[in-house]
Design an enzyme around this catalytic site. Sequence first.
Site, PDB file in Angstrom:
ATOM      1  N   TYR A   1      39.471  33.874  43.433  1.00  0.00           N
ATOM      2  CA  TYR A   1      40.435  34.478  44.366  1.00  0.00           C
ATOM      3  C   TYR A   1      40.073  34.120  45.813  1.00  0.00           C
ATOM      4  O   TYR A   1      40.896  33.588  46.565  1.00  0.00           O
ATOM      5  CB  TYR A   1      40.472  36.001  44.190  1.00  0.00           C
ATOM      6  CG  TYR A   1      41.159  36.707  45.329  1.00  0.00           C
ATOM      7  CD1 TYR A   1      40.439  37.496  46.216  1.00  0.00           C
ATOM      8  CD2 TYR A   1      42.527  36.552  45.534  1.00  0.00           C
ATOM      9  CE1 TYR A   1      41.069  38.130  47.278  1.00  0.00           C
ATOM     10  CE2 TYR A   1      43.164  37.181  46.600  1.00  0.00           C
ATOM     11  CZ  TYR A   1      42.425  37.963  47.465  1.00  0.00           C
ATOM     12  OH  TYR A   1      43.041  38.578  48.527  1.00  0.00           O
TER      13      TYR A   1
ATOM     14  N   TYR B   1      41.665  40.357  55.968  1.00  0.00           N
ATOM     15  CA  TYR B   1      41.721  41.812  55.846  1.00  0.00           C
ATOM     16  C   TYR B   1      40.457  42.312  55.164  1.00  0.00           C
ATOM     17  O   TYR B   1      40.019  41.704  54.181  1.00  0.00           O
ATOM     18  CB  TYR B   1      42.851  42.275  54.938  1.00  0.00           C
ATOM     19  CG  TYR B   1      44.220  41.716  55.120  1.00  0.00           C
ATOM     20  CD1 TYR B   1      45.123  41.833  54.077  1.00  0.00           C
ATOM     21  CD2 TYR B   1      44.646  41.096  56.281  1.00  0.00           C
ATOM     22  CE1 TYR B   1      46.415  41.337  54.179  1.00  0.00           C
ATOM     23  CE2 TYR B   1      45.928  40.597  56.403  1.00  0.00           C
ATOM     24  CZ  TYR B   1      46.810  40.722  55.348  1.00  0.00           C
ATOM     25  OH  TYR B   1      48.082  40.219  55.431  1.00  0.00           O
TER      26      TYR B   1
HETATM   27  P1  NAD Z   1      50.814  43.086  46.507  1.00  0.00           P
HETATM   28  O1  NAD Z   1      50.566  42.554  45.149  1.00  0.00           O
HETATM   29  O2  NAD Z   1      51.301  44.471  46.685  1.00  0.00           O
HETATM   30  O3  NAD Z   1      51.851  42.130  47.287  1.00  0.00           O
HETATM   31  C1  NAD Z   1      51.956  40.774  46.954  1.00  0.00           C
HETATM   32  C2  NAD Z   1      53.446  40.475  46.754  1.00  0.00           C
HETATM   33  O4  NAD Z   1      53.597  39.111  46.410  1.00  0.00           O
HETATM   34  C3  NAD Z   1      54.057  41.304  45.618  1.00  0.00           C
HETATM   35  O5  NAD Z   1      55.263  41.891  46.056  1.00  0.00           O
HETATM   36  C4  NAD Z   1      54.313  40.272  44.515  1.00  0.00           C
HETATM   37  O6  NAD Z   1      55.460  40.582  43.739  1.00  0.00           O
HETATM   38  C5  NAD Z   1      54.521  39.006  45.335  1.00  0.00           C
HETATM   39  N1  NAD Z   1      54.209  37.764  44.604  1.00  0.00           N
HETATM   40  C6  NAD Z   1      53.143  37.503  43.823  1.00  0.00           C
HETATM   41  N2  NAD Z   1      53.227  36.259  43.339  1.00  0.00           N
HETATM   42  C7  NAD Z   1      54.376  35.709  43.848  1.00  0.00           C
HETATM   43  C8  NAD Z   1      55.006  34.460  43.725  1.00  0.00           C
HETATM   44  N3  NAD Z   1      54.520  33.489  42.933  1.00  0.00           N
HETATM   45  N4  NAD Z   1      56.180  34.252  44.394  1.00  0.00           N
HETATM   46  C9  NAD Z   1      56.709  35.236  45.172  1.00  0.00           C
HETATM   47  N5  NAD Z   1      56.164  36.456  45.314  1.00  0.00           N
HETATM   48  C10 NAD Z   1      54.993  36.678  44.671  1.00  0.00           C
HETATM   49  O7  NAD Z   1      49.460  42.855  47.329  1.00  0.00           O
HETATM   50  P2  NAD Z   1      49.046  43.349  48.797  1.00  0.00           P
HETATM   51  O8  NAD Z   1      47.901  44.273  48.613  1.00  0.00           O
HETATM   52  O9  NAD Z   1      50.238  43.760  49.562  1.00  0.00           O
HETATM   53  O10 NAD Z   1      48.457  41.974  49.407  1.00  0.00           O
HETATM   54  C11 NAD Z   1      49.303  41.117  50.119  1.00  0.00           C
HETATM   55  C12 NAD Z   1      48.475  39.890  50.463  1.00  0.00           C
HETATM   56  O11 NAD Z   1      47.295  40.298  51.167  1.00  0.00           O
HETATM   57  C13 NAD Z   1      47.978  39.121  49.239  1.00  0.00           C
HETATM   58  O12 NAD Z   1      48.056  37.732  49.529  1.00  0.00           O
HETATM   59  C14 NAD Z   1      46.517  39.544  49.106  1.00  0.00           C
HETATM   60  O13 NAD Z   1      45.714  38.531  48.529  1.00  0.00           O
HETATM   61  C15 NAD Z   1      46.131  39.788  50.532  1.00  0.00           C
HETATM   62  N6  NAD Z   1      45.035  40.745  50.691  1.00  0.00           N
HETATM   63  C16 NAD Z   1      45.136  41.979  50.124  1.00  0.00           C
HETATM   64  C17 NAD Z   1      44.074  42.881  50.271  1.00  0.00           C
HETATM   65  C18 NAD Z   1      44.122  44.247  49.645  1.00  0.00           C
HETATM   66  O14 NAD Z   1      43.047  44.860  49.497  1.00  0.00           O
HETATM   67  N7  NAD Z   1      45.285  44.751  49.281  1.00  0.00           N
HETATM   68  C19 NAD Z   1      42.942  42.516  50.984  1.00  0.00           C
HETATM   69  C20 NAD Z   1      42.891  41.239  51.539  1.00  0.00           C
HETATM   70  C21 NAD Z   1      43.952  40.357  51.379  1.00  0.00           C
HETATM   71  C1  WQD Z   2      35.490  49.572  46.976  1.00  0.00           C
HETATM   72  C2  WQD Z   2      34.183  50.294  46.666  1.00  0.00           C
HETATM   73  C3  WQD Z   2      33.269  49.746  44.522  1.00  0.00           C
HETATM   74  C4  WQD Z   2      36.500  51.576  42.194  1.00  0.00           C
HETATM   75  C5  WQD Z   2      38.872  44.778  46.701  1.00  0.00           C
HETATM   76  C6  WQD Z   2      39.272  43.460  46.164  1.00  0.00           C
HETATM   77  C7  WQD Z   2      39.168  42.430  47.243  1.00  0.00           C
HETATM   78  C8  WQD Z   2      39.997  42.828  48.429  1.00  0.00           C
HETATM   79  C9  WQD Z   2      39.682  44.244  48.896  1.00  0.00           C
HETATM   80  C10 WQD Z   2      41.925  41.430  48.349  1.00  0.00           C
HETATM   81  C11 WQD Z   2      33.161  49.399  45.994  1.00  0.00           C
HETATM   82  C12 WQD Z   2      33.665  51.213  44.574  1.00  0.00           C
HETATM   83  C13 WQD Z   2      35.710  51.123  43.235  1.00  0.00           C
HETATM   84  C14 WQD Z   2      36.031  52.603  41.343  1.00  0.00           C
HETATM   85  C15 WQD Z   2      33.996  52.676  42.623  1.00  0.00           C
HETATM   86  N1  WQD Z   2      41.359  42.657  48.089  1.00  0.00           N
HETATM   87  N2  WQD Z   2      34.476  51.665  43.435  1.00  0.00           N
HETATM   88  N3  WQD Z   2      34.774  53.113  41.586  1.00  0.00           N
HETATM   89  O1  WQD Z   2      35.792  45.682  45.666  1.00  0.00           O
HETATM   90  O2  WQD Z   2      35.772  45.991  48.199  1.00  0.00           O
HETATM   91  O3  WQD Z   2      37.563  44.703  47.164  1.00  0.00           O
HETATM   92  O4  WQD Z   2      39.744  45.112  47.757  1.00  0.00           O
HETATM   93  O5  WQD Z   2      41.519  40.584  49.069  1.00  0.00           O
HETATM   94  O6  WQD Z   2      39.622  41.220  46.706  1.00  0.00           O
HETATM   95  O7  WQD Z   2      38.372  43.150  45.138  1.00  0.00           O
HETATM   96  O8  WQD Z   2      37.436  47.201  46.820  1.00  0.00           O
HETATM   97  O9  WQD Z   2      38.374  49.352  46.177  1.00  0.00           O
HETATM   98  O10 WQD Z   2      37.614  47.788  44.328  1.00  0.00           O
HETATM   99  O11 WQD Z   2      35.912  48.935  45.777  1.00  0.00           O
HETATM  100  O12 WQD Z   2      32.865  53.163  42.805  1.00  0.00           O
HETATM  101  O13 WQD Z   2      36.688  53.046  40.359  1.00  0.00           O
HETATM  102  O14 WQD Z   2      34.435  51.341  45.736  1.00  0.00           O
HETATM  103  O15 WQD Z   2      32.044  49.564  43.836  1.00  0.00           O
HETATM  104  O16 WQD Z   2      31.881  49.759  46.478  1.00  0.00           O
HETATM  105  P1  WQD Z   2      36.523  45.890  46.928  1.00  0.00           P
HETATM  106  P2  WQD Z   2      37.404  48.340  45.705  1.00  0.00           P
END
Ligand code: NAD
Ligand code: WQD
Length: 351
Positions: A159, A186
């Site tokens: 990822y 983020y």
């Molecule tokens: P989310 O899954 O709620 O939103 C992603 C959206 O993209 C969804 O609406 C999904 O239907 C759409 N999607 C997925 N595959 C697609 C495709 N092939 N074509 C068109 N649409 C598609 O996730 P989110 O939490 O809102 O995250 C949004 C973005 O931010 C993602 O790229 C994710 O990797 C990134 N991000 C999220 C987090 C987090 O913790 N939520 C942290 C860091 C980065």
């Molecule tokens: C947070 C903390 C766990 C669940 C995730 C995605 C990462 C990014 C941000 C997209 C950790 C602990 C969790 C539970 C727990 N998203 N935990 N019990 O792992 O920082 O990252 O969100 O970019 O890709 O993996 O977030 O919320 O899973 O965990 O104790 O049932 O909570 O060990 O310390 P993480 P998380």
Amino acid sequence: MANILVTGGAGFIGSHTCLVLLSHGHNLVVIDDLSNSSSVALERVAKLAGVGFGKERLQLIRCDIRDQAKLEAVFTSKANCSSQLEAVIHFAGLKAVSESVAKPLHYWDVNVSGSTALLAAMEAHECRTIVFSSTSTVYGEPEFFPLTESTPTNPIHPYAQTKLAVEQILGSLAIAGPWRSACLRYFNPVGAHPSGSIGEDPLGVPNNLFPYITQIAAGRHEKLRVFGDDYLTDDGTGIRDYLHVMDLAEAHAAALDHMLQSRAPLNLTLNLGTGKGLSVMNVVHGFEAATGVTIPYEMVGRRAGDVPKLEACPKKAEKILGWKAKRSLADMCRDGWAWQSANPNGYRGSK
Ligand code: NAD
Ligand code: WQD
């Protein structure tokens, strides 16, 4: 005011960002394949923003970002503001770490090939301004803090590797031509719009801490398993930089404005977090204090792939965008609970 394409705009962060962009006067075209979201989110965004859904200000086109023919149609459509798209905010993609380990080719296809298809369509229509959703997990397990944007990256799962790959593609475009790009790394976005009308609605049982806690509070799970209490942190539990999703949405609007105002090509990379990490138990106790709801928990072993601590240094975003996270853990918990308590089964449970 500008005409903006928002990919993945029906998702958690995308829907909250659409609400902020509409309040700033922008016209939006959302493309989303709805594989991990519901169009109900955008219907509610339209209502909150006081605009018509499916009209000039907010359109939703069901589209897979890998579908080049459909992307071309989006950019050439006269039916809405698409024909003059000025910038793209690119949320669409897959984000589950464990799933990416099990299905690396699928993640490279959607997150990277999908992004290159989007970028090719943008190039063909001379739309060369993009805000990209990257992630703090590109840093892997950092040795030193504070984590700045010049901290060496070390993506330890597919990822994060896919997200860093798109960052590098945007870097290449910045060398080649007049592109303006902002890669936003983020940290941990949580919470919901204070209305409780939109929020995080993960499919299936959440892997992430915050939605799992709100679902316990809603009676959907019995207790929280705390993954590890033997980390070298104050209380032994993992530390993350939790960021209110509305703060994050506002950061996107600020990054967009910054780029639209810049005449020169740009290739920014910005950490988006509060700069103050919180442990799992900080979050559990903070949620209980903010909502009055008890969260039963049990200490269990560490989760594979977890790092002890991730905490942003957000100074560059503060300096360049004039953006700073302003919402507290109590705000995150109260607003997240307002959403979950009003929507115990998320959008899918709504009529
Ligand atoms: P989310 O899954 O709620 O939103 C992603 C959206 O993209 C969804 O609406 C999904 O239907 C759409 N999607 C997925 N595959 C697609 C495709 N092939 N074509 C068109 N649409 C598609 O996730 P989110 O939490 O809102 O995250 C949004 C973005 O931010 C993602 O790229 C994710 O990797 C990134 N991000 C999220 C987090 C987090 O913790 N939520 C942290 C860091 C980065
Ligand atoms: C947070 C903390 C766990 C669940 C995730 C995605 C990462 C990014 C941000 C997209 C950790 C602990 C969790 C539970 C727990 N998203 N935990 N019990 O792992 O920082 O990252 O969100 O970019 O890709 O993996 O977030 O919320 O899973 O965990 O104790 O049932 O909570 O060990 O310390 P993480 P998380």
